[in-house]
Design an enzyme around this catalytic site. Sequence first.
Site, PDB file in Angstrom:
ATOM      1  N   HIS A 154      32.339  38.747  41.367  1.00 36.52           N
ATOM      2  CA  HIS A 154      33.284  39.768  40.909  1.00 36.52           C
ATOM      3  C   HIS A 154      32.682  40.694  39.866  1.00 36.52           C
ATOM      4  O   HIS A 154      33.246  41.749  39.575  1.00 36.52           O
ATOM      5  CB  HIS A 154      34.538  39.102  40.356  1.00 36.52           C
ATOM      6  CG  HIS A 154      35.365  38.424  41.402  1.00 36.52           C
ATOM      7  ND1 HIS A 154      36.529  38.976  41.909  1.00 36.52           N
ATOM      8  CD2 HIS A 154      35.195  37.257  42.062  1.00 36.52           C
ATOM      9  CE1 HIS A 154      37.030  38.166  42.818  1.00 36.52           C
ATOM     10  NE2 HIS A 154      36.247  37.111  42.934  1.00 36.52           N
ATOM     11  N   ASP A 358      30.667  47.314  35.133  1.00 36.01           N
ATOM     12  CA  ASP A 358      31.863  46.634  35.622  1.00 36.01           C
ATOM     13  C   ASP A 358      31.716  46.372  37.116  1.00 36.01           C
ATOM     14  O   ASP A 358      31.247  47.248  37.853  1.00 36.01           O
ATOM     15  CB  ASP A 358      33.104  47.498  35.385  1.00 36.01           C
ATOM     16  CG  ASP A 358      34.336  46.670  35.039  1.00 36.01           C
ATOM     17  OD1 ASP A 358      34.356  45.482  35.394  1.00 36.01           O
ATOM     18  OD2 ASP A 358      35.255  47.221  34.416  1.00 36.01           O
TER      19      ASP A 358
END
Length: 451
Positions: A154, A358
């Site tokens: 993730h 991110d």
Amino acid sequence: MSPRLIVVSNRIPTEAEPSGGLVVALHDCLTTQGGVWIGTSGTPVKDPAPELREIAQGAYTRMVFDISEAEHEGYYLGYANSVLWPLFHRRADLVQVQPDYADRYMAVNTRLADMLAEFAKPDDLLWIHDYHFLPLAALLRDRGVTARIGFFLHIPFPVVSDILALPQANDLKDWVAAYDVFGVQTQGDVARVMAHYRDDPDAIFDTQGRMVTLDNGVAPRHFPIGIDAHDFAALAKARADIVPLAMSPGQKLVLGVDRLDYSKGLVHRFEGFATFLDARSDDSPKATLLQIAPPSREDVDAYKDIRTELEQAAGMINGAHAELDWTPIRYIRRSIDRDTLASVYRRADVAMVTPLADGMNLVAKEFVAAQDPEDPGVLILSHFAGAAEQLTDAVMVNPYDAAEVGEAVATALTMPLDERKARHAKLRDNVMTEDIAWWTDSYLAALRGTD
């Protein structure tokens, strides 16, 4: 009969309504697919039990395993969040290498592999999530598990030069190679995985250089995670008239929603907003940056530092620019419930999603889904967010460039309605189409080998 799906992640929901991007996404997936979700019990214990235990039944089964206080310190706070997290987020300078961290990390993964080897059946599908359990497939293969095993990362995959800061750099290659599918968020992450194997004599690439094959034929593939967009849009619309914000008529709302983490670029964001404030004229609209940043991992030194820096920055900027009836930065250091947050998303004129690194960033997608298509706000998005590969009609910025960020805020706040609607329509189409169900179906088709 369909294969049983077994999902493994560090965190598992214990509440009725799960919170957090990863947890909500997997909860939605398993509610639809059925199966078993396995994770840590959440509270360290003195003597961890050697077996899994069931804690809930429903649309899917929830099972947990214990970790000790020493393992929490070494596996979670240590190796996972003081070694892997900064390394994978381009902050090798923050990596804290201690031998007991790696030992505890491997001890937790080894014990979980022992339990899973007893629990899993040959026709199960195992879906392992995130950096806490990178070695798990290799350990399961050593124990004779033949089921198909997939992994989804993730967070960003690190660049090759940063991986060298990891004492287990060579082990990382073996960990990745043990999976049948190694899923990442973006095409850029796929390229970084492949770059890690460029000098490996056992790696084979296709003629376009797009696929790496190691031992069992693993290939890195990107599956950009989405949200339950239709549900969130409906919630935001229903909450449109219930906005708990005291703001003057005509005042503009700029919104940031992030965990308090150095990867989110929050200090850079405040500095960029300050350049907007410096440049505004007396007749410019007053805009308030509402930053919601609940703390996390407060036992890690780097997180204490970023909290101090952010509070100091907010104080200095407000001291320089605030007026009797206007506070430029409103900083909330706690969580906001989902219903309230949906209404704030809907009200916001601008969202600033400006991380320094991110994996995806679901805040960007939540903001787009929540907006009124007839009078939408503007998304300012960092080039370094994984979402930037999909949401190309956002106002893109380099978060390190405070002047550019400040100009983007000014542009967003004065953007004509026609342009706002055109940009938002394209963003919304992506968010609604490539949603959480699309992500789940895409990944599981690859894991089943049916795509």
